[in-house]
Design a protein around this motif. Structure first.
Motif, PDB file in Angstrom:
ATOM      1  N   ASP A   2       2.713   8.967  13.009  1.00  0.00           N
ATOM      2  CA  ASP A   2       2.143   7.649  12.722  1.00  0.00           C
ATOM      3  C   ASP A   2       1.339   7.181  13.923  1.00  0.00           C
ATOM      4  O   ASP A   2       1.807   7.246  15.063  1.00  0.00           O
ATOM      5  CB  ASP A   2       3.250   6.637  12.431  1.00  0.00           C
ATOM      6  CG  ASP A   2       3.905   6.873  11.083  1.00  0.00           C
ATOM      7  OD1 ASP A   2       3.216   7.379  10.183  1.00  0.00           O
ATOM      8  OD2 ASP A   2       5.083   6.546  10.941  1.00  0.00           O
ATOM      9  N   ASP A   4      -0.894   3.843  15.383  1.00  0.00           N
ATOM     10  CA  ASP A   4      -1.333   2.467  15.227  1.00  0.00           C
ATOM     11  C   ASP A   4      -2.826   2.396  15.502  1.00  0.00           C
ATOM     12  O   ASP A   4      -3.368   3.220  16.239  1.00  0.00           O
ATOM     13  CB  ASP A   4      -0.604   1.552  16.222  1.00  0.00           C
ATOM     14  CG  ASP A   4       0.852   1.367  15.857  1.00  0.00           C
ATOM     15  OD1 ASP A   4       1.181   1.409  14.659  1.00  0.00           O
ATOM     16  OD2 ASP A   4       1.671   1.186  16.783  1.00  0.00           O
ATOM     17  N   TYR A   5      -3.491   1.395  14.944  1.00  0.00           N
ATOM     18  CA  TYR A   5      -4.896   1.186  15.285  1.00  0.00           C
ATOM     19  C   TYR A   5      -4.955   0.511  16.648  1.00  0.00           C
ATOM     20  O   TYR A   5      -3.990  -0.099  17.109  1.00  0.00           O
ATOM     21  CB  TYR A   5      -5.614   0.363  14.213  1.00  0.00           C
ATOM     22  CG  TYR A   5      -5.323  -1.105  14.251  1.00  0.00           C
ATOM     23  CD1 TYR A   5      -6.154  -1.963  14.980  1.00  0.00           C
ATOM     24  CD2 TYR A   5      -4.229  -1.656  13.585  1.00  0.00           C
ATOM     25  CE1 TYR A   5      -5.900  -3.326  15.021  1.00  0.00           C
ATOM     26  CE2 TYR A   5      -3.974  -3.002  13.626  1.00  0.00           C
ATOM     27  CZ  TYR A   5      -4.811  -3.833  14.345  1.00  0.00           C
ATOM     28  OH  TYR A   5      -4.549  -5.171  14.397  1.00  0.00           O
ATOM     29  N   VAL A  29      -8.870   4.410  15.147  1.00  0.00           N
ATOM     30  CA  VAL A  29      -7.787   4.850  14.255  1.00  0.00           C
ATOM     31  C   VAL A  29      -7.700   6.375  14.273  1.00  0.00           C
ATOM     32  O   VAL A  29      -8.578   7.060  14.788  1.00  0.00           O
ATOM     33  CB  VAL A  29      -7.990   4.364  12.801  1.00  0.00           C
ATOM     34  CG1 VAL A  29      -8.024   2.851  12.723  1.00  0.00           C
ATOM     35  CG2 VAL A  29      -9.238   4.962  12.182  1.00  0.00           C
ATOM     36  N   SER A  33      -5.271   6.563   7.778  1.00  0.00           N
ATOM     37  CA  SER A  33      -4.971   5.163   8.091  1.00  0.00           C
ATOM     38  C   SER A  33      -5.547   4.250   7.022  1.00  0.00           C
ATOM     39  O   SER A  33      -6.491   4.600   6.324  1.00  0.00           O
ATOM     40  CB  SER A  33      -5.525   4.779   9.466  1.00  0.00           C
ATOM     41  OG  SER A  33      -6.928   4.636   9.427  1.00  0.00           O
TER      42      SER A  33
END
Length: 123
Positions: A2, A4-5, A29, A33
């Motif tokens: 995973d 995150d932006y 990103v 996403s």
């Protein structure tokens, strides 16, 4: 994994750089996403340029889409390093939400560090 932006940097926290040009503002990103922004009908247009970050490797390849209230309004497949796209303008008049999708290309999620450049909602 995973990811995150990251605001105003690539997904690794480094400057947003596409084809040697550095940008102050944007969203970094990694594929796959989805960024969702609630609009409440208050905007008329979404504007952005985009491209694969120069820090991406040679296998990087994504397909992006811009959805407005769940309807696909723009799609660009086969994005790789070496090209800056846009600006793209999407009508969001009376819309409740806009979604920015960055999906895997031909090579899965390998090295896919993608930048939404100077993304903005216009009233």
């Amino acid at each position: 994994a995973d990811w995150d932006y990251v605001s105003d940097a690539n997904v690794l926290g480094e400057p947003l750089t596409v084809v040697g040009e550095r940008f102050e503002h944007g969203l970094g990103v990694h594929s796959r996403s989805s960024l969702v922004f609630e609009l409440a009908g208050e905007y008329r247009e979404f504007v952005t340029s985009f491209g694969m970050d120069d820090d991406s490797g040679p296998w990087a390849d994504v397909t992006i889409s811009i959805l407005v209230d769940g309807h696909r309004r723009f799609t660009q497949p086969g994005i790789r390093r070496g090209k800056l796209f846009g600006p793209v303008r999407v009508d969001v008049s009376h819309a409740n939400r806009v979604e920015l999708l960055t999906d895997f290309g031909d090579n899965g999620n390998i090295q896919d560090r993608f930048n939404w450049i100077e993304a903005a909602l216009v009233r």
